[in-house]
Design an enzyme around this catalytic site. Sequence first.
Site, PDB file in Angstrom:
ATOM      1  N   TYR A   1       0.813  -1.228   0.000  1.00  0.00           N
ATOM      2  CA  TYR A   1       0.000   0.000   0.000  1.00  0.00           C
ATOM      3  C   TYR A   1       0.842   1.272   0.000  1.00  0.00           C
ATOM      4  O   TYR A   1       0.599   2.193  -0.757  1.00  0.00           O
ATOM      5  CB  TYR A   1      -0.993   0.030   1.182  1.00  0.00           C
ATOM      6  CG  TYR A   1      -2.018   1.134   1.052  1.00  0.00           C
ATOM      7  CD1 TYR A   1      -3.099   0.995   0.192  1.00  0.00           C
ATOM      8  CD2 TYR A   1      -1.887   2.314   1.764  1.00  0.00           C
ATOM      9  CE1 TYR A   1      -4.034   2.021   0.053  1.00  0.00           C
ATOM     10  CE2 TYR A   1      -2.805   3.347   1.629  1.00  0.00           C
ATOM     11  CZ  TYR A   1      -3.874   3.193   0.767  1.00  0.00           C
ATOM     12  OH  TYR A   1      -4.790   4.209   0.622  1.00  0.00           O
TER      13      TYR A   1
ATOM     14  N   TYR B   1       9.669 -11.943   1.105  1.00  0.00           N
ATOM     15  CA  TYR B   1       8.549 -12.383   0.254  1.00  0.00           C
ATOM     16  C   TYR B   1       8.241 -11.269  -0.740  1.00  0.00           C
ATOM     17  O   TYR B   1       7.769 -10.196  -0.358  1.00  0.00           O
ATOM     18  CB  TYR B   1       7.341 -12.715   1.129  1.00  0.00           C
ATOM     19  CG  TYR B   1       6.113 -13.214   0.403  1.00  0.00           C
ATOM     20  CD1 TYR B   1       6.162 -13.654  -0.926  1.00  0.00           C
ATOM     21  CD2 TYR B   1       4.890 -13.289   1.057  1.00  0.00           C
ATOM     22  CE1 TYR B   1       5.026 -14.118  -1.577  1.00  0.00           C
ATOM     23  CE2 TYR B   1       3.749 -13.751   0.421  1.00  0.00           C
ATOM     24  CZ  TYR B   1       3.828 -14.158  -0.891  1.00  0.00           C
ATOM     25  OH  TYR B   1       2.702 -14.618  -1.533  1.00  0.00           O
TER      26      TYR B   1
END
Length: 285
Positions: free
Chosen positions: A107, A133
């Site tokens: 975000y 990740y």
Amino acid sequence: MFEGTGVALVTPFTKDNTVDYSALGRIIDAVTEGGVDFLVALGTTAETPTLTKAEKKEVLLYILDHNAGKLPMVVGIGDYNTQGLLDTLAEYPMDRVAGILSVAPYYNKPSQEGLYQHFKTLAQATDKPIILYNVPGRTVTNILPDTVLRLAKDFKNIVAIKEASGNMAQCMELVARAPERFTVLSGDDNLILAQAAIGMKGVISVAANCYAASFCAMVKHALRNEMNEARRLHYELLDRINLLFAEGNPTGVKYALHLQGLCENELRLPLVPASEGLQQQFRNA
């Protein structure tokens, strides 16, 4: 420790939308018997954003207790707020886990330097092995190879990456330039055969929840360079793997597990169960 097949465990729910611990135990038993090499709790597939703080800790403790040390256990700890990452780290029983899977901050769209500083802060706050990740399809931000390799070089406890960009050129750059102690893992079940061929060392898988035995066998053959058998299993599984993601994850895998009698076909909003059309495709498959 983090090579071969790791499974990103789902969080089963009852029909009244509470966590179904009996079903979670059945799934842990099934994937363990199916041959997975390590477990991953509280990842994307676990619908972690829909779990309360208390539920996350309860789910983690249940998996740790049920696994009882049989397999290495990785916990997902990711946040778009770096301080939130540290707060979670302080709340979880880190002495009982083997490592951390930490997603790129989402975000906020940080720069590459922001990503470096975020993971530097995590690495300095724990001695646990960390798996980065990278999944830009969900987070928007792509952790570029230069940033990954800078982190791997500067922090010995940053030991691996789950690379789910789907960009094979980026994957090859990581494999070619990574230090020997650093492991490049796949985050794409339908690409692991090809990615093993270029030198990636395993996968953190969704499909291993429901197709553990055949999927783990395929990965093992691929990592041993037994490509004829790996390719046979890959094409046997490919249509079913693609169905798992046809309406988003974990919508498909929840329905596949439901067909196998392992859990209810229940998700938490904003996710919804598989459409009737997708259900029919699964039944046909």
